[in-house]
Design a protein around this motif. Structure first.
Motif, PDB file in Angstrom:
ATOM      1  N   TYR A 125     -14.902  -1.473  -0.434  1.00 12.47           N
ATOM      2  CA  TYR A 125     -15.581  -0.343  -1.067  1.00 12.47           C
ATOM      3  C   TYR A 125     -14.810   0.085  -2.309  1.00 12.47           C
ATOM      4  CZ  TYR A 125     -18.942   0.477   2.687  1.00 12.47           C
ATOM      5  OH  TYR A 125     -19.980   0.346   3.568  1.00 12.47           O
ATOM      6  N   LYS A 126     -15.534   0.264  -3.380  1.00 10.55           N
ATOM      7  CA  LYS A 126     -14.978   0.807  -4.627  1.00 10.55           C
ATOM      8  C   LYS A 126     -13.768   0.012  -5.104  1.00 10.55           C
ATOM      9  CE  LYS A 126     -13.561   5.047  -4.937  1.00 10.55           C
ATOM     10  NZ  LYS A 126     -13.410   6.505  -4.781  1.00 10.55           N
ATOM     11  N   GLY A 127     -13.783  -1.294  -4.823  1.00 11.23           N
ATOM     12  CA  GLY A 127     -12.703  -2.160  -5.278  1.00 11.23           C
ATOM     13  C   GLY A 127     -11.516  -2.234  -4.350  1.00 11.23           C
ATOM     14  N   PHE A 128     -11.540  -1.549  -3.225  1.00  7.50           N
ATOM     15  CA  PHE A 128     -10.413  -1.549  -2.279  1.00  7.50           C
ATOM     16  C   PHE A 128     -10.807  -2.256  -0.988  1.00  7.50           C
ATOM     17  CE2 PHE A 128      -9.825   2.350  -4.801  1.00  7.50           C
ATOM     18  CZ  PHE A 128      -8.521   2.178  -5.242  1.00  7.50           C
ATOM     19  N   LEU A 129      -9.885  -3.067  -0.462  1.00  8.59           N
ATOM     20  CA  LEU A 129     -10.067  -3.571   0.893  1.00  8.59           C
ATOM     21  C   LEU A 129      -9.949  -2.406   1.864  1.00  8.59           C
ATOM     22  CD1 LEU A 129      -7.962  -6.878   0.938  1.00  8.59           C
ATOM     23  CD2 LEU A 129     -10.433  -6.691   1.257  1.00  8.59           C
ATOM     24  N   VAL A 130     -10.869  -2.355   2.834  1.00  8.92           N
ATOM     25  CA  VAL A 130     -10.843  -1.261   3.807  1.00  8.92           C
ATOM     26  C   VAL A 130     -10.568  -1.804   5.203  1.00  8.92           C
ATOM     27  CG1 VAL A 130     -12.303   0.268   2.453  1.00  8.92           C
ATOM     28  CG2 VAL A 130     -13.365  -1.365   4.031  1.00  8.92           C
ATOM     29  N   ASP A 131     -10.280  -0.900   6.108  1.00  7.85           N
ATOM     30  CA  ASP A 131      -9.868  -1.289   7.453  1.00  7.85           C
ATOM     31  C   ASP A 131     -11.035  -1.292   8.433  1.00  7.85           C
ATOM     32  OD1 ASP A 131      -7.678  -2.236   8.890  1.00  7.85           O
ATOM     33  OD2 ASP A 131      -7.357  -0.307   9.870  1.00  7.85           O
ATOM     34  N   THR A 132     -12.256  -1.387   7.905  1.00  6.09           N
ATOM     35  CA  THR A 132     -13.446  -1.556   8.728  1.00  6.09           C
ATOM     36  C   THR A 132     -14.226  -2.741   8.186  1.00  6.09           C
ATOM     37  OG1 THR A 132     -14.761  -0.058   7.353  1.00  6.09           O
ATOM     38  CG2 THR A 132     -13.603   0.925   9.232  1.00  6.09           C
ATOM     39  N   ASP A 133     -15.175  -3.221   8.968  1.00  3.19           N
ATOM     40  CA  ASP A 133     -15.895  -4.440   8.582  1.00  3.19           C
ATOM     41  C   ASP A 133     -17.396  -4.262   8.393  1.00  3.19           C
ATOM     42  OD1 ASP A 133     -13.783  -6.123   8.331  1.00  3.19           O
ATOM     43  OD2 ASP A 133     -14.122  -7.266  10.158  1.00  3.19           O
ATOM     44  N   VAL A 134     -17.941  -3.082   8.706  1.00  3.45           N
ATOM     45  CA  VAL A 134     -19.395  -2.919   8.642  1.00  3.45           C
ATOM     46  C   VAL A 134     -19.766  -1.649   7.874  1.00  3.45           C
ATOM     47  CG1 VAL A 134     -19.751  -4.191  10.789  1.00  3.45           C
ATOM     48  CG2 VAL A 134     -19.565  -1.693  10.853  1.00  3.45           C
ATOM     49  N   ARG A 135     -21.044  -1.580   7.505  1.00  3.29           N
ATOM     50  CA  ARG A 135     -21.534  -0.535   6.602  1.00  3.29           C
ATOM     51  C   ARG A 135     -22.016   0.728   7.310  1.00  3.29           C
ATOM     52  NH1 ARG A 135     -25.569  -2.862   8.845  1.00  3.29           N
ATOM     53  NH2 ARG A 135     -27.703  -2.019   8.793  1.00  3.29           N
ATOM     54  N   TRP A 136     -22.269   0.676   8.611  1.00  5.16           N
ATOM     55  CA  TRP A 136     -23.114   1.660   9.297  1.00  5.16           C
ATOM     56  C   TRP A 136     -22.672   3.116   9.076  1.00  5.16           C
ATOM     57  CZ3 TRP A 136     -27.775   0.830  11.384  1.00  5.16           C
ATOM     58  CH2 TRP A 136     -28.346   1.876  12.114  1.00  5.16           C
TER      59      TRP A 136
ATOM     60  N   ALA B 264     -11.556  14.682   0.300  1.00  4.18           N
ATOM     61  CA  ALA B 264     -10.959  13.338   0.270  1.00  4.18           C
ATOM     62  C   ALA B 264      -9.722  13.313   1.167  1.00  4.18           C
ATOM     63  CB  ALA B 264     -10.587  12.969  -1.157  1.00  4.18           C
ATOM     64  N   LYS B 265      -9.676  12.344   2.079  1.00  2.00           N
ATOM     65  CA  LYS B 265      -8.575  12.242   3.034  1.00  2.00           C
ATOM     66  C   LYS B 265      -7.519  11.246   2.557  1.00  2.00           C
ATOM     67  CE  LYS B 265     -11.603  13.065   7.042  1.00  2.00           C
ATOM     68  NZ  LYS B 265     -12.094  12.458   8.328  1.00  2.00           N
ATOM     69  N   ASP B 266      -6.272  11.517   2.886  1.00  2.73           N
ATOM     70  CA  ASP B 266      -5.213  10.542   2.643  1.00  2.73           C
ATOM     71  C   ASP B 266      -5.493   9.271   3.440  1.00  2.73           C
ATOM     72  OD1 ASP B 266      -3.948  12.306   0.999  1.00  2.73           O
ATOM     73  OD2 ASP B 266      -2.302  12.777   2.378  1.00  2.73           O
ATOM     74  N   ASP B 267      -5.053   8.133   2.891  1.00  2.00           N
ATOM     75  CA  ASP B 267      -5.184   6.822   3.536  1.00  2.00           C
ATOM     76  C   ASP B 267      -6.635   6.381   3.691  1.00  2.00           C
ATOM     77  OD1 ASP B 267      -2.389   6.498   3.846  1.00  2.00           O
ATOM     78  OD2 ASP B 267      -2.431   7.752   5.645  1.00  2.00           O
ATOM     79  N   HIS B 268      -7.506   6.948   2.869  1.00  2.00           N
ATOM     80  CA  HIS B 268      -8.923   6.590   2.900  1.00  2.00           C
ATOM     81  C   HIS B 268      -9.435   6.363   1.481  1.00  2.00           C
ATOM     82  CE1 HIS B 268      -8.545   8.302   6.912  1.00  2.00           C
ATOM     83  NE2 HIS B 268      -9.736   7.803   7.225  1.00  2.00           N
ATOM     84  N   VAL B 269     -10.447   5.503   1.373  1.00  2.00           N
ATOM     85  CA  VAL B 269     -11.215   5.368   0.134  1.00  2.00           C
ATOM     86  C   VAL B 269     -12.322   6.413   0.192  1.00  2.00           C
ATOM     87  CG1 VAL B 269     -12.641   3.841  -1.273  1.00  2.00           C
ATOM     88  CG2 VAL B 269     -10.712   2.907   0.026  1.00  2.00           C
ATOM     89  N   TYR B 270     -12.404   7.240  -0.848  1.00  2.00           N
ATOM     90  CA  TYR B 270     -13.322   8.383  -0.854  1.00  2.00           C
ATOM     91  C   TYR B 270     -14.528   8.097  -1.735  1.00  2.00           C
ATOM     92  CZ  TYR B 270     -15.170  12.964  -2.263  1.00  2.00           C
ATOM     93  OH  TYR B 270     -15.994  14.026  -2.546  1.00  2.00           O
ATOM     94  N   MET B 271     -15.712   8.433  -1.232  1.00  2.00           N
ATOM     95  CA  MET B 271     -16.953   8.305  -1.990  1.00  2.00           C
ATOM     96  C   MET B 271     -17.794   9.559  -1.765  1.00  2.00           C
ATOM     97  SD  MET B 271     -17.533   4.296  -1.021  1.00  2.00           S
ATOM     98  CE  MET B 271     -16.763   4.550   0.580  1.00  2.00           C
TER      99      MET B 271
ATOM    100  N   THR C  54       0.837  -1.197   0.000  1.00  2.00           N
ATOM    101  CA  THR C  54       0.000   0.000   0.000  1.00  2.00           C
ATOM    102  C   THR C  54       0.875   1.251   0.000  1.00  2.00           C
ATOM    103  OG1 THR C  54      -1.656  -1.204   1.289  1.00  2.00           O
ATOM    104  CG2 THR C  54      -1.892   1.191   1.163  1.00  2.00           C
ATOM    105  N   PRO C  55       0.660   2.165  -0.937  1.00  2.00           N
ATOM    106  CA  PRO C  55       1.454   3.400  -0.946  1.00  2.00           C
ATOM    107  C   PRO C  55       1.301   4.170   0.363  1.00  2.00           C
ATOM    108  CG  PRO C  55       0.172   3.177  -2.967  1.00  2.00           C
ATOM    109  CD  PRO C  55      -0.307   2.111  -2.043  1.00  2.00           C
ATOM    110  N   GLN C  56       2.369   4.863   0.749  1.00  2.00           N
ATOM    111  CA  GLN C  56       2.360   5.659   1.968  1.00  2.00           C
ATOM    112  C   GLN C  56       2.670   7.120   1.632  1.00  2.00           C
ATOM    113  OE1 GLN C  56       1.604   4.353   4.936  1.00  2.00           O
ATOM    114  NE2 GLN C  56       1.505   2.228   4.252  1.00  2.00           N
ATOM    115  N   PRO C  57       1.736   8.037   1.723  1.00  2.00           N
ATOM    116  CA  PRO C  57       0.334   7.798   2.078  1.00  2.00           C
ATOM    117  C   PRO C  57      -0.445   7.263   0.888  1.00  2.00           C
ATOM    118  CG  PRO C  57       0.632  10.106   1.603  1.00  2.00           C
ATOM    119  CD  PRO C  57       2.006   9.475   1.517  1.00  2.00           C
ATOM    120  N   PHE C  58      -1.571   6.615   1.184  1.00  2.00           N
ATOM    121  CA  PHE C  58      -2.467   6.144   0.128  1.00  2.00           C
ATOM    122  C   PHE C  58      -3.343   7.301  -0.321  1.00  2.00           C
ATOM    123  CE2 PHE C  58      -6.763   4.728  -0.977  1.00  2.00           C
ATOM    124  CZ  PHE C  58      -6.508   3.836  -2.014  1.00  2.00           C
ATOM    125  N   LYS C  59      -3.360   7.576  -1.602  1.00  2.00           N
ATOM    126  CA  LYS C  59      -4.253   8.580  -2.175  1.00  2.00           C
ATOM    127  C   LYS C  59      -5.168   7.873  -3.167  1.00  2.00           C
ATOM    128  CE  LYS C  59      -1.095  12.518  -1.650  1.00  2.00           C
ATOM    129  NZ  LYS C  59      -1.964  13.307  -0.739  1.00  2.00           N
TER     130      LYS C  59
END
Length: 511
Positions: free
Chosen positions: A302-313, A247-254, A220-225
């Protein structure tokens, strides 16, 4: 599913001018209904489940799975079959059961299914739940194209990616969502949905912002954009959002409602024998919401990326967050009435049962309440706890207003009340009997669970919650904790492996 009324929907500048009228009429409808129904009794608990599906089109030749935007055609075909059954010209039954009901959802690629009639609590009914869910899937599939399937996934992993993830394909953007990732055509075309999305964006003053922490491994690039973001778009004024730090660094943005309300879940609604029992179930099930959210966790992509959370809420919460910068506390209050700590899609902030075990310290001392509405409710005889609950819900503005509904107040309806009630998406919902249906009592909806891939799992979680309600009432169980701990526990439930990881499990706070 919220109201699906027809009419001329007001855009936000017009709706804002009529918001107080809708709020006040909603309270008058609530009071009229409460006076009629406060003594209503039912003999036994009834319940029902709601299962939501993604409609997925599989292209074997291209080895691709895409979301199918065929909801309208599928629902039309399903409705024709249901009409035939009601007319007695179709058997439409499964082991003597009535055919299931199918309903639209926000996504044009989604369906919701409920049993043909409410379930009871005896073993005969409980043992039918799984087979009924399987039957619903078969019925839904029979009204789809040969390559389309009803899939129970919380989110479609490629929603919003750059390739053709929808069928038919439409390019991103449109006047309602103004998204750079998804088109307006992805939403249900009923006027409620594009109006809801547009008015949330307009009231908020910018697009919704969903930033989900990306899962990091050694590559994973550091930081992830987020590489899917186009910083050079100039189609809409809101395209400046990403250039202004949305849009934040190290996050998937929607950036659109579809990324939240396009999620599927499993919801259970209970009909209590009376209002008192319903209020008790609402309170005692509330602290269990975060635990069941974590137990059912099923949203790692989300959006094709593995994320560091497990739920949708939180993603749904952010997808419908209409709070202004003043209400968020980002700038001083000037035009708005108060700061609001939560989105209108959030965990509960109130307890409502007149249970002697409910201590004052369990309540939220900083709860935002419309005091004028609270006084109006109490002046007409409603107790303080219930009046506080509704006066908290009614701090929100109505988002979808039809001009035809503003001509005359009808106290034998609940449309204005439901306008606010149905757009406060909390993890528990307390539902008064609808005034036009004498056969429905006081209901409580348990809303936090994620949908599971198999009917067995969804049936198991449904029955589990039913049995918990029986234990609560039979043994007079006391699950009260400070309401703020439930809010914190909903956040803990988002952590990866929140149930299995001892560190996450130990952080669940029981007061």
């Amino acid at each position: 599913m919220g109201l699906l009324a027809l009419g001329t929907a007001l855009d936000w500048p017009q709706a804002k001018k009529r918001a107080n009228q809708v709020r006040n009429w909603g309270i008058e409808q609530l009071l009229a209904n409460w006076q009629r129904a406060k003594g209503k009794e039912r003999d036994a608990l009834l319940w029902g489940d709601e299962v939501e599906y993604l409609v997925v089109a599989v292209d074997d030749e291209a080895k691709k799975a895409r979301l199918s935007l065929a909801q309208a055609e599928i629902l039309k075909s399903l409705a024709q079959d249901e009409a035939l059954w009601k007319a007695g010209t179709s058997s439409g039954q499964h082991d003597g059961e009535e055919p299931p009901h199918f309903h639209p959802e926000f996504g044009r690629f989604m369906l919701e299914a409920t049993p043909g009639r409410p379930w009871g609590i005896d073993f005969k009914d409980l043992l039918k739940v799984e087979s009924n869910m399987k039957w619903r899937r078969v019925v839904a599939k029979s009204h789809m194209a040969p390559n389309e399937y009803p899939i129970t996934l919380t989110t479609f992993p490629r929603l919003g990616t750059k390739d053709d993830y929808i069928r038919p394909y439409y390019p991103p953007s449109g006047p309602a969502l103004r998204s750079q990732f998804v088109p307006d055509e992805i939403a249900n075309p009923h006027i409620r949905f594009p109006t809801l999305a547009a008015n949330i964006r307009s009231r908020r003053g910018r697009k919704v912002e969903l930033n989900v922490p990306v899962f990091k491994d050694k590559n994973t690039p550091q930081p992830f954009k987020d590489p899917t973001i186009n910083y050079n778009l100039h189609n809409w004024p809101e395209d400046d959002d990403v250039r202004n730090g949305a849009a934040k660094d190290d996050h998937v943005y929607m950036d659109a409602m579809a990324f939240g309300m396009g999620s599927c879940c499993l919801q259970i609604t209970f009909q209590a024998k009376n209002m008192t029992e319903g209020r008790k179930l609402y309170d005692q099930l509330s602290p269990l919401g975060p635990i069941l959210l974590a137990l059912t966790a099923a949203t790692p992509i989300y959006k094709g990326f593995l994320v560091d959370t497990d739920v949708r809420w939180n993603q749904i919460s952010n997808a419908v967050d209409d709070r202004t910068r003043e209400e968020l506390g980002e700038v001083p209050l000037q035009n708005d009435r108060w700061r609001i700590p939560k989105s209108r899609y959030a965990s509960n902030s109130t307890y409502i049962s007149q249970d002697p075990r409910l201590r004052k310290e369990y309540l939220d001392p900083d709860l935002t309440v419309d005091e004028d509405i609270k006084k109006r409710l109490m002046d007409d005889g409603m107790d303080e706890l219930l009046a506080t609950h509704f006066a908290h819900l009614f701090i929100r503005d109505p988002l979808v207003i039809f001009s035809e509904d503003l001509e005359k107040l009808d106290l034998n309806k609940a449309d204005h009340f439901e306008n606010l009630q149905s757009t406060n998406w909390q993890h528990m919902r307390f539902k008064p009997p609808p005034p036009e249906k004498d056969d429905i009592g006081w209901r409580v909806e348990f809303r936090s669970m994620e949908i599971q891939m198999t009917d067995f799992e969804n049936a198991a979680f449904s029955i589990f919650i039913v049995l918990i309600t029986r234990a609560i009432l039979s043994f007079n169980l006391n699950f009260y904790i400070p309401i703020q701990r439930t809010t914190e526990n909903m956040e803990t439930a988002h952590a990866r492996n929140a149930v299995l990881d001892p560190g996450q499990r130990d952080s669940l706070d029981w007061g």
